[in-house]
Design an enzyme around this catalytic site. Structure first.
Site, PDB file in Angstrom:
ATOM      1  N   GLU A  73      56.844  45.056  43.517  1.00 25.67           N
ATOM      2  CA  GLU A  73      56.411  46.134  42.673  1.00 25.67           C
ATOM      3  C   GLU A  73      54.776  46.606  42.923  1.00 25.67           C
ATOM      4  OE1 GLU A  73      56.505  45.538  38.556  1.00 25.67           O
ATOM      5  OE2 GLU A  73      57.764  43.611  39.246  1.00 25.67           O
ATOM      6  N   LYS A  97      50.657  45.461  43.160  1.00 27.65           N
ATOM      7  CA  LYS A  97      50.079  44.724  42.317  1.00 27.65           C
ATOM      8  C   LYS A  97      48.367  45.686  41.755  1.00 27.65           C
ATOM      9  CE  LYS A  97      47.525  40.384  42.394  1.00 27.65           C
ATOM     10  NZ  LYS A  97      45.871  41.190  41.196  1.00 27.65           N
ATOM     11  N   ASP A 138      45.501  47.213  39.210  1.00 28.71           N
ATOM     12  CA  ASP A 138      44.382  46.544  39.482  1.00 28.71           C
ATOM     13  C   ASP A 138      43.900  47.027  38.130  1.00 28.71           C
ATOM     14  OD1 ASP A 138      41.941  45.135  40.029  1.00 28.71           O
ATOM     15  OD2 ASP A 138      41.444  46.483  41.043  1.00 28.71           O
ATOM     16  N   ARG A 171      44.892  38.699  28.180  1.00 29.01           N
ATOM     17  CA  ARG A 171      45.912  37.650  29.034  1.00 29.01           C
ATOM     18  C   ARG A 171      44.605  36.321  28.740  1.00 29.01           C
ATOM     19  NH1 ARG A 171      46.922  36.705  35.267  1.00 29.01           N
ATOM     20  NH2 ARG A 171      44.884  37.172  35.448  1.00 29.01           N
ATOM     21  N   GLU A 175      50.646  44.878  32.875  1.00 28.84           N
ATOM     22  CA  GLU A 175      48.743  45.775  32.922  1.00 28.84           C
ATOM     23  C   GLU A 175      48.567  47.018  32.738  1.00 28.84           C
ATOM     24  OE1 GLU A 175      45.974  43.931  35.855  1.00 28.84           O
ATOM     25  OE2 GLU A 175      48.530  43.387  35.539  1.00 28.84           O
ATOM     26  N   TYR A 185      55.441  44.100  33.808  1.00 27.50           N
ATOM     27  CA  TYR A 185      55.572  43.574  34.659  1.00 27.50           C
ATOM     28  C   TYR A 185      56.528  42.992  34.271  1.00 27.50           C
ATOM     29  CZ  TYR A 185      51.550  41.050  34.240  1.00 27.50           C
ATOM     30  OH  TYR A 185      50.622  40.229  33.525  1.00 27.50           O
ATOM     31  N   LYS A 206      48.168  40.301  49.480  1.00 29.42           N
ATOM     32  CA  LYS A 206      46.928  41.228  48.895  1.00 29.42           C
ATOM     33  C   LYS A 206      46.815  42.151  49.908  1.00 29.42           C
ATOM     34  CE  LYS A 206      44.473  39.994  46.329  1.00 29.42           C
ATOM     35  NZ  LYS A 206      43.805  39.304  45.000  1.00 29.42           N
ATOM     36  N   CYS A 253       9.025  62.982  58.331  1.00 28.48           N
ATOM     37  CA  CYS A 253      10.511  63.803  59.499  1.00 28.48           C
ATOM     38  C   CYS A 253      10.236  62.479  59.816  1.00 28.48           C
ATOM     39  CB  CYS A 253      10.656  64.809  59.508  1.00 28.48           C
ATOM     40  SG  CYS A 253      12.591  65.276  60.283  1.00 28.48           S
ATOM     41  N   CYS A 287      11.535  64.996  64.151  1.00 32.52           N
ATOM     42  CA  CYS A 287      10.182  66.174  64.420  1.00 32.52           C
ATOM     43  C   CYS A 287       8.891  65.472  64.202  1.00 32.52           C
ATOM     44  CB  CYS A 287      10.136  67.695  64.013  1.00 32.52           C
ATOM     45  SG  CYS A 287      10.520  67.644  62.433  1.00 32.52           S
ATOM     46  N   CYS A 326      12.828  68.403  54.957  1.00 32.56           N
ATOM     47  CA  CYS A 326      11.773  68.836  56.446  1.00 32.56           C
ATOM     48  C   CYS A 326      11.578  69.749  55.977  1.00 32.56           C
ATOM     49  CB  CYS A 326      12.241  68.039  58.116  1.00 32.56           C
ATOM     50  SG  CYS A 326      11.586  68.367  58.759  1.00 32.56           S
TER      51      CYS A 326
END
Length: 791
Positions: free
Chosen positions: A124, A126, A128, A147, A184, A236, A324, A418, A421, A448
């Site tokens: 599966e 992971k 975020d 959690r 998640e 999950y 990861k 600039c 130039c 400029c």
């Protein structure tokens, strides 16, 4: 191996630092370092504790998960701890995990591709997001919890009930009487971008990434805020349950799905570690196309009996691992800031970084976008910064680790001249809208003022000028333009038409044939349409479609050059900012000089007359409204127009006349009188009226009769592949017949031409009942219309 004393000191330091980051990440939702840096600190601590087991203590971050629950929420004790997963960062670590699993299950060693000794794993992505526990009793959602530290979490029941893909009651039948599911909660990419846009518009705090946004949204004391955020759940696994469940992890998840709980669409079963690696590589290639952020893949032993046999370590299960992806965020040092000059003269700050590996690529530069972004980040030279790279996106700086700022850090300043130039740099004023009004205010863009004198702008201006959709000079690529400018042969686009065969032949890489071809291509471009020429000039914010509109609506370059910005806003799809850019471009003396030189060397094909389908008819109320007289809104402008009938009468009106205007309050009447008492304001109003009359857009002018092009007022869409002609040619032929060719289908679309490979636009046209033509039908109709228009 370090001594016990030095190891103890380092372990103490690491524990303190990790706990601080845990607090910022899990409690404050304000992470100060990337995940990759946290992982390194954690792995270093684990390694030191493995070398010195006597220094391991129950309060070490390696012995627990996450951070403490917020005091504002009630606490929930997890009957089965919610543990973290061990991490793999390299292929060999995944192979070692598989070896340990097989050893723990007393399976023989041998060839990894031998199915006879392979373990079945669930695979599966992971996600975020934020890990949660949902408790269902008799099929009804009874509690939601974070959690927390793995043992104790926060009671977020009221908030999880607002998330639309979390069922309040399970569907179907056969679910356990008590069922705790774990998953998640995350924020999809599109929802994250929309949320940040709303936060910016409201002047609120933006979120660094979708995980940060999901955590901050879920842990709101007011559930109404959570309800307004685009959160989703992906389940999950399960925790505690009373009843029967299938005997494999994948089968359990499919059972949960049948009861109405969302699981990953990417869920797969792999036989052996080799298939796990195939899954990891496949989803890694599709990572950027997924609608949500992932940072790796989770592999679990599929058989639940095998999971029970393998058991747990102190912090993590032996039967699961997170492999990861290479870190997309890293820490590095900002060594300096340089400024690049673009085609329009805009200066863009570019960060020069101490080289660092990000997502498998060495990054030494990153964009800072503009000086407003520099101020928002509070970044200083010498800072430790967070750098992010995702897919092919240019690396960017996300934030600063303020606690690591060195004493000698230097602020970032925009240069006064600039860097290319030496011309003066000025901050561009942009038109902004405020409650329907347009006002000049300082923007975030520095330019400029050297314009085509500046080599950085000159090269980009010429590259744009010769491009296919502009003057279409074939063979004039970037490298050749660079040679021409560096050799001093071209100092403006007009100089291209003075080049000789001998000059081109002398350039590196040219022979007789290639030099002749380039001169011939330049000659072939000497009769551009007005629309192509306008687009080729590279006016800021004027794209191909706007150039076509300006050419058709005004009919000549002479009108466009003198058009006042207020007059330009009468044209469809030309807003105040675009009108201001056009007017400023033609007000510049150097630009006018270059255009005069071009007109002496090429012949621009103009339509002359204004196109009746594009030129708007102004009203007196419109004109009054565009003058932005204080306290006079659009309704007040209309009342003035209705009462006086002409601009001259309004300018000459005295106080008593203005007070007789129906429902015009005293303050507005006084403001009108004071506005026109200023001779400059009155002169400006008369100038606008005169130009509207000159351009045939005056409210008292006779409205011209449309020429009756067959497709005037129609909107067409082209989709799929046309086999008989390029899409651009088909578009040009439709536009020549008076049609507007749009990029999307709507209820206002007249017809859709669908070739092979047509997708979502075809489907939408069918759902809306829009007329559909295949290529053969389209070609037949084109021939009829073009024949009719010629007659």
């Amino acid at each position: 191996m370090p001594s016990a004393q030095s190891a103890a000191e380092r372990i103490s330091t690491l524990r303190s630092e990790i706990e601080n980051h845990n607090y910022r990440y899990y409690v404050l939702d304000e992470p100060s370092i990337p995940d990759a840096e946290y992982d390194r600190l954690f792995q270093e601590l684990k390694a030191l504790e493995a070398e010195h087991p006597e220094l391991v203590s129950p309060d070490s971050p390696t012995q627990r998960v996450g951070g403490a629950a917020l005091a504002a929420f009630g606490q929930v004790r997890h009957e089965l701890p919610m543990l973290s997963l061990g991490n793999a960062f390299e292929e060999q670590q995944l192979l070692d995990f598989d070896r340990r699993v097989r050893e723990g299950l007393d399976l023989p060693g041998g060839d990894l591709f031998d199915a006879g000794i392979a373990v079945d794993y669930s695979c599966e992505p992971k996600l975020d997001g934020l890990a949660v526990s949902l408790l269902y009793e008799e099929g009804v959602l009874a509690r939601g919890a974070t959690r927390g530290d793995g043992t104790t979490g926060e009671d977020i029941t009221a908030n999880v009930r607002t998330i639309r893909n979390i069922p309040l009651k399970l569907q179907g039948k056969g679910w356990p009487r008590v069922l705790e599911v774990r998953g998640e909660i995350y924020m999809p990419k599109a929802g994250f971008e929309a949320l940040n846009a709303r936060q910016l518009e409201a002047g609120g705090k933006t979120f660094a990434n979708p995980r940060n946004a999901a955590a901050g949204s879920l842990r709101q004391l007011d559930p109404r805020i959570t309800a307004a955020r685009p959160l989703e759940l992906c389940v999950y696994g399960v925790g505690r349950f009373e009843g029967e469940l299938p005997e494999t992890h994948v089968a359990v998840l499919h059972a949960l799905k049948s009861w109405g709980l969302p699981i990953s669409r990417e869920l797969r079963t792999a036989t052996g570690v080799a298939e796990c690696l195939d899954y990891y590589r496949d989803i890694g290639t599709r990572r950027d196309a997924l609608p949500y952020e992932i940072d790796g893949v989770v592999f679990k032993v599929d058989a639940l009996a095998s999971q029970r046999a393998l058991g747990f370590r102190a912090r993590e299960p032996r039967w699961a691992i997170a492999f990861k992806f290479p870190a997309r965020e890293e820490l590095t040092e900002l060594l300096g800031v340089e400024f690049q000059v673009g085609r329009t003269g805009a200066l863009t700050p570019v960060a020069r970084l101490k080289p660092v590996q990000v997502a498998g690529v060495t990054v030494a530069n990153a964009t800072l976008h503009n000086m407003d972004e520099v101020a928002r980040l509070g970044v200083m030279i010498g800072d430790t910064v967070i750098v992010r790279r995702a897919g092919d996106v240019i690396p960017q700086i996300l934030g600063v680790v303020a606690e690591r700022r060195p004493p000698g850090a230097q602020p970032v300043h925009i240069p006064e001249t600039c860097p290319v130039c030496g011309s003066r740099v000025e901050r561009t004023q942009l038109l902004r809208r405020s409650k329907g009004r347009q006002t000049l205010s300082e923007g975030a863009i520095y330019r400029c003022v050297g314009r085509l004198f500046c080599r950085a702008q000159l090269k980009q201006a010429i590259i744009h000028f010769v491009s296919r959709r502009a003057m279409d000079i074939e063979g004039l690529g970037d490298k050749i333009v660079d040679q021409l400018v560096e050799a001093g042969l071209v100092s403006s686009p007009a100089d291209l038409y003075c080049l000789t065969f001998e000059q081109v032949r002398a350039l590196e890489g040219f022979g007789d044939v290639s030099a002749g071809n380039l001169i011939a291509a330049i000659e072939a471009s000497r009769r551009p349409s007005l629309a192509r020429f306008i687009y080729a000039l590279g006016i800021p914010d004027v794209g191909e479609e706007t150039a076509k509109l300006l050419a058709k609506a005004l009919g000549s370059l002479a009108r466009l050059q003198v058009a006042l910005p207020e007059v330009l806003t009468y044209l469809p799809d030309v807003g105040a900012e675009v009108a201001h850019e056009i007017h400023e471009f033609f007000s510049d003396a150097h630009n006018r000089s270059v255009i005069e030189q071009l007109q002496a060397r090429i012949l621009i094909e103009e339509e002359g007359a204004l196109h009746p389908d594009y030129a708007a008819i102004a009203t007196l109320a419109d004109l009054i409204d565009k003058l932005h007289i204080p306290y006079v809104a659009r309704t007040g402008a209309q009342r003035l127009a209705d009462r006086f009938g002409s601009l001259a009468a309004i300018i000459d009106a005295d106080w008593l006349d203005l007070r007789q205007v129906e429902r015009l309050n005293e303050r507005a009447a006084q403001s009108v009188r004071e506005f026109f008492a200023d001779s400059q304001n009155a002169a400006r109003a008369r100038e606008l009226e005169a130009q509207l009359h000159e351009f045939g857009m005056h409210w008292q002018s006779e409205r011209r009769v449309a020429q009756g092009l067959p497709l005037s007022g129609q909107s067409w869409v082209l989709t799929g592949t046309l086999e008989s002609m390029p899409r651009d040619d088909a578009k040009a032929r439709l536009e020549a017949l008076g049609a507007k060719v749009a990029g999307s289908v709507s209820a206002k679309t007249t017809a859709v031409v669908a070739g092979p490979g047509a997708g979502s636009k075809l489907a939408k046209a069918q759902s809306l009942g829009v007329q559909l033509l295949d290529e053969a039908q389209f070609l037949a109709r084109l021939a009829e219309w073009e024949s009719a228009s010629r007659e």
